[in-house]
Structures are given as structure tokens and as C-alpha cells.
Write a protein that holds these residues in place. Structure first.
Motif, PDB file in Angstrom:
ATOM      1  N   UNK A   1       0.947 -21.139  -7.257  1.00 33.38           N
ATOM      2  CA  UNK A   1       1.324 -22.017  -6.067  1.00 33.38           C
ATOM      3  C   UNK A   1       0.649 -21.240  -4.877  1.00 33.38           C
ATOM      4  N   UNK A   2       0.628 -19.961  -4.807  1.00 37.14           N
ATOM      5  CA  UNK A   2       0.098 -19.283  -3.734  1.00 37.14           C
ATOM      6  C   UNK A   2      -1.641 -19.620  -3.713  1.00 37.14           C
ATOM      7  N   UNK A   3      -2.078 -19.462  -5.034  1.00 33.73           N
ATOM      8  CA  UNK A   3      -3.615 -19.893  -4.953  1.00 33.73           C
ATOM      9  C   UNK A   3      -3.938 -21.111  -4.597  1.00 33.73           C
ATOM     10  N   UNK A   4      -3.223 -21.994  -4.767  1.00 30.15           N
ATOM     11  CA  UNK A   4      -3.488 -23.382  -4.537  1.00 30.15           C
ATOM     12  C   UNK A   4      -3.265 -23.791  -2.993  1.00 30.15           C
TER      13      UNK A   4
ATOM     14  N   UNK B   1     -11.786 -31.148 -11.602  1.00 32.57           N
ATOM     15  CA  UNK B   1     -11.336 -30.172 -10.752  1.00 32.57           C
ATOM     16  C   UNK B   1     -10.015 -30.373  -9.914  1.00 32.57           C
ATOM     17  N   UNK B   2     -10.244 -32.002  -9.098  1.00 29.22           N
ATOM     18  CA  UNK B   2      -9.077 -32.434  -8.594  1.00 29.22           C
ATOM     19  C   UNK B   2      -7.837 -32.468  -9.329  1.00 29.22           C
ATOM     20  N   UNK B   3      -8.263 -32.882 -10.682  1.00 25.96           N
ATOM     21  CA  UNK B   3      -7.022 -33.319 -11.607  1.00 25.96           C
ATOM     22  C   UNK B   3      -6.488 -32.211 -11.905  1.00 25.96           C
ATOM     23  N   UNK B   4      -7.132 -31.277 -12.197  1.00 23.14           N
ATOM     24  CA  UNK B   4      -6.598 -29.742 -12.541  1.00 23.14           C
ATOM     25  C   UNK B   4      -5.723 -29.055 -11.383  1.00 23.14           C
ATOM     26  N   UNK B   5      -5.994 -29.246 -10.324  1.00 22.01           N
ATOM     27  CA  UNK B   5      -5.337 -28.720  -9.178  1.00 22.01           C
ATOM     28  C   UNK B   5      -3.746 -29.427  -9.005  1.00 22.01           C
TER      29      UNK B   5
END
Length: 984
Positions: free
Chosen positions: A290-293, A721-725
Motif C-alpha cells: 500500500x505504501x509503494x502504490x 501494468x495498470x491491472x497489476x496496480x
């Protein structure tokens, strides 16, 4: 064996039928066949040998030309002989194989060999009454009756010219071969080989057992890791090895159990620590995700904007593709224009298109004018080719003329070679026809050899069945006799049972029966006797049938054994294979006979054909040379006209092609200029359409639209990439909200490393203990199994070693080695004994014929350089008292020694075969080498041979022999009594 009558027809030098009455000729026990050289004396002896065995002695038998060359083609070559053998008088008739003219057409055909045997008195048991007509059956029957082979016959009964002295001059090896044939000692060689084979077989078995013991000891040493010392007792070492293994096994099992308990405790503690460490790790990972996102939110927004721009630029890209295609077409048109301009280098770039089209038309008009001269140019080329063909033909015909001339010169030699090849094929055909009966005979013998084991088994079974039938019949007869005796004992009671009051008695006639006999216990009735008699008759019938079957089976075995003789299946197989290979080779040569005949005919017909071909070649040469000369003049005249028309070009066609090529290049330049102008107009229209598409998609310029273009891989990458986020954010929130991880402090200390280390140490210790226990247990099992096998191998090795040593010593003795003091093999010893008997028998004759001077000396010493001994034969000269080689005797002395040795061989072989067969003896040798006194001694010896009814026939052209026999027998007539005079 005694001869009675001989008839020969078209045999040897006798073209007509000739007969010899041996009963009259040999009535005094001694007769002479006398005549000039070549009169046919020896031929009569050949006829006797051929009638009995189908063979003649010496080199005459190798030639196999027995038919008289001057005989009439219609007369059949035949030999007929009447003789008595072992009390049976019989008649033998034989015809050899020979070539006779065909009855139809030209050439020759093969007259097959024939043989027949007819019994003139009582037929022997097991022989057909009608006699025998198969060559092999006649040969086997005669060899069985005479009891000797053909080699023995020529050394014992018939001493052929130039052959009976061979034994005296023979070396050790040749003498050994002859003695083996005469005395049939091959079986002793088989005994020697049997011992050698048995020793080799036992040696291989002993070596195999010894190798097995060595391998077991090596395996035990490898398994236990302890090798026995060289001087150590192996059984004691093995016992100590087993005890040590048991102690090691018990120790490792205890250690394995203790280490297992320690491993289980450490692994339980480690599992508990791992479960808590996993919960702490999952909480830490969710917070970190959560911090990385949150820190990368700006990057994620940029990805979404990039993805939207890439979707809007797609119509602009389609318009750009149209511009690119139009530009490529323009470049292609410019390239073609440059190529067309380069091809027309003489035309300027500013030349008008109408001028170029006019110039191309002028070139085509000139090419049309040159087309009228093309037929003459083509004719000129055709005539030149014709000149070359004529030159080649002249050269080829010249070579052909030389070749044909050379063939005419070589033709006689080729005809001679073809005739030699044809003769070879015809000889192969003749030889092939002689092989066919031999192959049939061998095939029949081989079939008999293969049938014999089954016939012997059938004979044994039939004999056993016959014996059982005899026993059953005897039991039935005993039962019948017993019933008859019991019935006779109760006969009175049986008669009393038939009496009636008032009726007369059938025995005494009285009507009164005061005291009839009462029936006895176990009364035998007539029905009982009849049933027993029927059983006995049935048993007798079965007995007779079984006896007949046994006799039939035995006779079948005897016929098979008689057909085989001394042959074995292996020998017959080998002989059949050899003869088959020879037959195939002869068939190959004979099969070319027709081809070689045709080739010879072709070569013989080639003389006239070659002459005709030479004349034809010379005629063609003259015609070709005349045509070549005429055509050459015509070509030269036409060449002057064509040279002016083609100018600097190699030909009319080349100049015309050049003009047409120039016209074509000008026309292509005009077309290229028109196409290039059209392509430039299309490119400008497509570029205007591209600018309109960029504006419609929301881009300020075409270049900014092109900058938004992304590849398919980049678009896929952005979407993934957007789906993984989104997935990571949802997963982290779900982990933190789960009941399982509620209350877990992410900063808590786990202590997993210490528990892992303790569990690893305990596990490794337990695995080492388990491995040691397993190895100890496996080693214990292996040692136990190997020890059991080793003790069993020791138990078998001792007797095998003793048996091999005994067999090896015996084999050495039999083969002339080891403890054999004479160093003579068993076969050599037997042959030496036979030769010693022959030397003693021959010495008695030689001493008398040499007036006591010579005697034979047998030596069993080894030969030079260690060669086999035991078969030495020298002569003791009583005048000098020294032993000398037999080869040093003079011609007359050699004759006396050879005759004595031949008679000695005859005596010993006669003793071997029973001594009752040698009623007739023939001697065909050079009596002319003897002086008068020596001839008297020889005649005295021959007189002694007549004792006991023996008949001695001599062959000689020496007149003195004729006179001496006439004086001895008091015979005066030339064709009666005991002298037969032969004239050519």
C-alpha cells in the motif's frame, strides 16, 4: 571270394564282347594273363574291380574313360561278372557313365551309369528275391559281403600295376593314411580327440568354478572392506568377518533410534516458529504494498494518459500508410526513368517525347529491311554445320575403316578363344551329369541318417510291446491250462449232472445210477474253458502281431544302417554341401554353353560381315568427300554477300536485334517519363489527406500525432501494468482486514533462524545414523549371502580339481605325452602294432624269395626333428648284417620287397576281416625285373599261395613267365588250361 566268369563289352581296348572263364582258367590254382604291351591285360583286372566296386585302381580311375573309343555307337559298354562270396553265387552287371551320339540330331548325350545284382542261388535273408538295381544298394551289399573297402581290396585281393609298391616307398604320413584305411583305426583317433575334448571341457568348467571362488572372495572383500592375508585361512577369516558384522549391526541400530527421537522434537518446534513467521511476513508485505502504490500514483496517471493518446492516433496512422505507398510508387517510377535514360545515353534529358517516338520508328524500319536477308544467313549457318558434319563423318569413317581392318586381323584369335570357352562349358556339362547320381545318393543317405533315430526308437518301443504281448499270452495260456486241469478233475460230476433216471448212461449204458458223483466246489464248466481259450487265442494273435511289428521295425533299422554304412549325418551334410557347391559352379559354366555357342557362331560369321562393312565404309568416305568439296564452294560465294549486309556485327540477325533493341529502349524511356509525372501528382494528394486526419484526431500537428504512436507490445505492457496496480491494492487491503491476522504486530521478533539451525543439525544427525544402520544391515545381508555361496563353491571345487587332474593325466598318456614313456599316441600305437604284424608276415615271404638275405625291420622310434614315429620300415641285409632303407634296394629287390609286403598286408588284413574271403588273388606288376633264379623263388612262393584252394592270377608280358607257368602246370595249349593269351 571266388571268380567264375567275366564278360566285357566296349570296355577299354575291347570293342566287342570278350569273356573269360575263371573256373577253367584257375582250375590248377595259378594262371597267367599274357600278351603284348597294350593288349589289354590290366583292363581285365580293371573290369573285375569295376564290376565289384564301380571303380578301377590307380591313375586309370581318375581319368574315368572306360568306354572303348572305337566301339559302335549302338553297342552299350557293359561288364558282367559271376562270383561266389560267403557261399552266395551272384551276378554283377555294371555300365559306366559315358558320352554317346544323339539318336536324333547332332551332338552327344550322356549315357547314365547302371548297376544290378542278381542272386543265382538261395537269396540271403533280408534281400529282395528280384535282386538289386540301385548303384548305392549294390555298392553297400558288395562291401558288406566282402567285408572290406575298395582301398583294402586293391591292397589285399588285387595288387594293381604301379600301386602295390607304393606302401614300400611311402613316407610316415602317407603310410599312416594307408594303414588307417586298411585297418579302420580312425576310431582310435576319435578316442584321442574325445579325451582332449573332455579335458578341455573339464578345464573350462574348473576354470569357471575357480574364477567364481575368486570373484566371491573379491566381492566379500569389497563388501566388508577387509581383505584376507595371503597365508590366512579363508574359512576362519570368513567366520570372523560374519561375527564382526553382527556386532556392527547392533551398534548402528541403537544409535539410529536415539537420533530419530531428537530429530522429531526439533522439527515440531521449527513448525511452530514457521507458522508465526508466516503471519508476520504477510502483514509486513501488505503494508509495504500500500505504501509503494501511494508513492507511485503520478506514474500510474501518466500511464493512463499515454494509453488514451495511443488509441486516438490510429486514424492518422492509416492516412500515413497511404502517403508512404504513394511515395514508394514515386521512387519506383523515378528509378525506372533513370534506368531508361541510362540505356539511351545518346539522347539528351530535354529531348521532346515526340522526337523520341519518331526515332524509335526509324530503327524498326531498318530492322524490317534486314529481315529479308535472314533466310540466306540461316542457310549459310546450315551449310556450315553440314560441312562440319561431313568432316566429322569423314574422320569417323576413317577411324571405322581402321577398326574394321584391325578386327579382321584379330578375328582368328578370338574364334580360337571362343572355341576354348565352349569346350570348357561342354566339359562342365559332362562333369555335372556325373554329380547328379552322387548328389541323389548322398541325399538318400542323409535322409536315412535323419530317419534312423526315430526308427530306432520305434524298434525299441515295438520290442517292448512284443515282450509285453508274450507275457500276456503266457498268462492266458497258464489260465487255460489251469481251467482244463480243474475241469478234468471235476469231469465225473459234470457227467453225473446230465444223468436222468431211467435213461442210459452215456459212458456205461446202464439205466440205473446208484451213486452219481456230487458236484465239487468251484466247478469249471465247458463255457469257462471256451472263454479262457478265446482269451488265449486273442492274446496269441496280439503276440504274433506285436512280434511282426517288432521284426518290421528292426528290419527298417537294419536297412537304414546298411544304407548309411560308416557315414554319419555330419559327414553326409558336409559332403552334400561340398558337392552342391561344385554342382552350382559347374551349372554356372554349363549354363553359358548356349551363349558361347552363339558367340562362336557369330564370330565365325564375322569374316564376310566385316568385309561387307569395310566396303560400305569406303563407299561412304568417297561420297562424303565429294559432297564436302561442292558445298564448300557454295558457302564461300554466299559469305561475300552477307558480310556487306551485317557490317561490323557478327551476323545479320545480330545487327537486326541491335536496331530492335534501340527502338525498344526509346519507347521504354517515353513510358517512364509519363509514369513519373503521374506518381508526383498522387503523392501531393495523399499528404493533404494526412494533415486533415491529424486535425480531426485532436492533434495540433502531424508530428505531434506521430509522437503519440505506441507499439502493440507497449500497449499490452501498459494494460498489464495498470491491472497489476489495481490487483495489488485490493489484495493488500483484503489481507489486513482478515480475522487470521488480527492483532499480529508487524514489528514482533520471531526467532526462526535458531529453530531452523537446531532442526537441521538434528535431521542431519538422524540421516547419518539411518544411513549407517542401512549400510550395516545391507552389508550384513550381502556378507551372509556371499558367505553361503562361497562355502558352496568351495564344496564343489575340490572334487572338480581332482577329476580334472586325473582326466588331464589320462589324456596326456593317450595322446603320447605325460607319463607315456614311448611318446606315442593311441592311434600311432595301434598302427605300429599292425605294421609290426605286417612286417613279420612279409619277412617270411621276403626271406624265401631273397634266399634268406633280406628281412623287414619295424621301428617305433621317433622321426627326425620330433616327428611322429612308430611307422618306420627298413630292410635288414643278412650279407652285411646292417639295416638299410628300403629305398636303397635295386629294381628287382624292390619288386621282391614290395610283393612280400603286399602279401603280408593281404595276410594281416585277411585276419582282420575273418580270413575266409581271399580265395582269389591278382598280381599285376613287373616280373621282368627278376633274373631266372629269383623268378624261381618267386614262383615257389606263389605256388604256396595256392594251398587251401586259393587261385592266384598273374599279369605279365614276359615270355619266360609264360613258359615257367606252362612247365609247372604242364599246360601246352595257348587258350586252355591256365594261360590266357591276349592279342591286339
Amino acid at each position: 571270394m571266388r571268380l567264375h566268369h567275366l564278360e566285357v563289352t566296349a570296355f577299354g581296348p575291347y570293342r566287342d564282347t570278350q569273356s573269360v572263364d575263371f573256373d577253367t582258367l584257375g582250375s590248377d590254382g595259378l594262371f597267367l594273363l599274357h600278351g603284348d604291351t597294350g593288349a589289354g591285360k590290366t583292363t581285365l583286372l580293371d573290369a573285375v574291380a569295376f564290376a565289384i566296386y564301380g571303380a578301377v585302381p590307380g591313375a586309370r580311375g581318375e581319368v574315368k574313360r572306360l568306354r572303348c573309343d572305337t566301339a559302335d555307337p549302338e553297342v552299350t559298354t557293359k561288364v558282367a561278372l559271376e562270383l561266389t562270396v560267403q557261399g552266395h553265387r551272384l551276378r554283377l552287371e555294371r555300365s559306366p557313365e559315358y558320352q554317346r551320339p544323339k539318336k536324333r540330331g547332332e551332338g552327344f548325350t550322356t549315357q547314365q551309369a547302371k548297376a544290378s545284382l542278381t542272386w543265382l542261388d538261395a537269396v540271403p535273408d533280408g534281400q529282395p528275391r528280384e535282386g538289386l538295381s540301385r548303384i548305392d544298394e549294390v555298392a553297400r551289399t558288395m562291401q558288406r559281403l566282402l567285408g572290406m573297402s575298395v582301398e583294402q581290396f586293391f591292397q589285399v585281393v588285387m595288387l594293381p600295376q604301379g600301386e602295390f609298391a607304393r606302401f614300400l616307398r611311402a613316407d610316415t604320413a602317407e603310410r599312416e593314411q594307408l594303414l588307417e584305411k586298411l585297418f579302420a583305426t580312425q576310431r582310435f583317433g576319435g578316442v584321442e580327440q574325445w579325451f582332449v575334448d573332455r579335458r578341455r571341457e573339464r578345464g573350462r568348467e574348473l576354470e569357471s568354478q575357480t574364477q567364481q571362488v575368486r570373484e566371491l572372495l573379491a566381492r566379500l572383500s569389497q563388501v566388508s572392506g577387509n581383505e584376507p592375508a595371503e597365508d590366512e585361512d579363508h574359512p576362519s577369516w570368513l567366520e570372523e568377518l560374519e561375527k564382526r558384522g553382527i556386532r556392527e549391526l547392533e551398534s548402528t541400530r541403537t544409535e539410529h533410534a536415539q537420533r530419530g527421537r531428537q530429530r522429531d522434537a526439533a522439527e515440531a518446534k521449527l513448525a511452530e516458529r514457521r507458522e508465526f513467521a508466516d503471519k508476520v511476513r504477510r502483514v509486513r508485505k501488505a503494508n509495504a504494498d500500500l505504501a509503494e502504490l501511494a508513492s507511485n500514483r503520478e506514474q500510474h496517471d501518466a500511464w493512463r494518459a499515454e494509453q488514451d493518446a495511443a488509441q486516438r492516433v490510429l486514424p492518422v496512422l492509416t492516412a500515413r500508410q497511404s502517403v508512404d505507398r504513394s511515395a514508394a510508387a514515386l521512387e519506383q517510377a523515378r528509378s525506372e526513368l533513370s534506368a531508361a535514360a541510362a540505356a539511351c545515353s545518346e539522347v539528351g534529358d530535354d529531348e521532346p517525347i515526340d522526337r523520341l517516338r519518331t526515332l524509335a520508328g526509324a530503327h524498326r524500319e531498318q530492322a524490317g529491311a534486314l529481315a529479308q536477308l535472314l533466310p540466306q544467313a540461316e542457310q549459310q549457318e546450315a551449310d556450315r554445320r553440314r560441312l562440319a558434319e561431313l568432316a566429322d563423318r569423314i574422320e569417323a569413317d576413317s577411324r571405322r575403316e581402321a577398326e574394321l581392318t584391325a578386327q579382321q586381323a584379330a578375328l582368328p584369335e578370338r574364334i580360337a578363344e571362343a572355341r576354348r570357352e565352349l569346350d570348357e562349358s561342354k566339359q562342365s556339362e559332362l562333369r555335372l551329369e556325373t554329380l547328379v547320381p552322387k548328389l541323389d545318393d548322398l541325399s538318400a543317405k542323409l535322409t536315412a541318417a535323419r530317419e534312423l533315430p526315430a526308427a530306432e526308437r520305434e524298434s525299441t518301443t515295438a520290442s517292448q510291446a512284443a515282450q509285453r504281448a508274450v507275457d500276456e499270452h503266457q498268462q492266458a495260456r497258464d489260465r487255460l491250462q489251469d481251467l482244463r486241469e480243474r475241469r478234468l478233475a471235476g469231469m465225473a460230476a459234470e457227467l453225473a449232472g446230465g444223468l436222468t433216471t431211467g435213461e442210459p448212461c452215456p459212458v456205461c449204458g446202464s439205466a440205473e445210477h446208484p451213486d452219481p458223483r456230487r458236484p465239487v466246489d468251484d466247478q469249471v464248466s465247458a463255457d469257462d474253458e471256451e472263454r479262457a481259450q478265446a482269451v488265449e487265442q486273442q492274446a496269441q494273435a496280439r503276440r504274433e502281431k506285436a512280434a511282426a511289428e517288432a521284426q518290421r521295425a528292426q528290419q527298417a533299422c537294419e536297412r537304414l544302417r546298411e544304407r548309411l554304412g560308416e557315414h554319419t549325418e555330419e559327414q553326409l551334410t558336409t559332403e552334400l554341401a561340398d558337392l552342391t557347391a561344385e554342382r552350382d559352379a559347374l551349372r554356372d559354366k554349363a549354363g553359358r554353353s548356349e551363349q558361347r555357342t552363339q558367340r562362336l557362331a557369330d564370330l565365325e560369321a564375322s569374316t564376310e560381315r566385316l568385309s561387307t562393312q569395310v566396303a560400305e565404309v569406303r563407299t561412304r568416305l568417297a561420297t562424303s568427300r565429294a559432297e564436302h568439296s561442292s558445298l564448300s564452294s557454295t558457302v564461300d560465294e554466299r559469305e561475300a554477300r552477307l558480310e556487306e549486309a551485317r557490317g561490323e556485327f557478327p551476323g545479320i540477325g545480330a545487327r537486326r536485334e541491335h536496331l530492335l533493341d534501340l527502338a525498344g529502349k526509346l519507347e521504354r524511356l517515353v513510358d517512364a517519363r509519363v509514369a513519373c509525372a503521374d506518381a508526383e501528382t498522387r503523392v501531393e494528394d495523399q499528404r493533404n489527406a494526412l494533415r486533415e486526419a491529424a486535425t480531426a484526431a485532436g492533434f495540433e500537428t502531424v508530428e505531434s500525432a506521430f509522437a503519440a504512436e505506441r507499439s502493440d507490445d507497449r500497449l499490452t505492457e501498459l494494460s498489464r501494468a495498470l491491472s497489476e496496480v489495481e490487483q495489488r491494492a485490493a489484495g493488500a487491503r483484503a489481507t489486513l482486514e482478515s480475522a487470521e491476522l488480527s492483532g499480529v504486530d508487524p514489528d514482533a521478533e520471531v526467532g526462526l533462524e535458531e529453530a531452523t539451525e537446531q532442526a537441521t543439525v538434528a535431521r542431519e544427525a538422524a540421516e547419518r545414523a539411518a544411513a549407517m544402520a542401512h549400510r550395516a544391515e545391507q552389508r550384513h545381508r550381502d556378507v551372509a549371502q556371499l558367505a553361503e555361496r562361497l562355502r558352496a563353491a568351495w564344496a564343489q571345487l575340490g572334487p572338480a580339481q581332482a577329476e580334472y587332474e586325473e582326466l588331464a593325466a589320462l589324456a596326456d598318456v593317450v595322446n603320447g605325452r605325460g607319463q607315456n614313456a614311448r611318446k606315442m599316441s593311441l592311434r600311432s600305437y595301434v598302427l605300429a602294432a599292425r605294421l609290426e604284424d605286417v612286417a613279420e608276415a612279409a619277412t617270411r615271404r621276403l626271406q624265401r624269395m631273397s634266399d634268406g638275405r633280406y628281412s623287414f625291420v619295424h621301428s617305433d622310434a621317433a622321426g627326425a626333428r620330433g616327428t611322429r614315429g612308430g611307422l618306420g620300415l627298413d630292410v635288414l641285409d643278412d650279407y652285411s648284417g646292417k639295416i638299410r632303407p628300403a629305398k636303397t634296394l635295386s629294381g628287382g629287390e624292390s619288386f621282391l620287397a614290395s610283393l612280400s609286403l603286399a602279401l603280408g598286408l593281404a595276410d594281416v588284413v585277411a585276419a582282420e576281416t575273418g580270413g575266409a574271403l581271399l580265395d582269389t588273388l591278382f598280381i599285376d606288376e613287373g616280373f621282368g625285373t627278376l633274373d631266372a633264379d629269383t623268378l624261381d623263388l618267386v614262383m615257389d612262393t606263389l605256388d604256396d599261395l595256392r594251398t587251401g584252394g586259393r587261385v592266384v592270377g598273374l599279369v605279365s608280358h614276359v615270355e619266360e613267365m609264360r613258359q615257367r607257368i606252362a612247365v609247372r602246370l604242364r599246360v601246352r595249349k595257348s587258350r586252355t588250361g591256365s594261360t590266357l593269351v591276349l592279342e591286339r
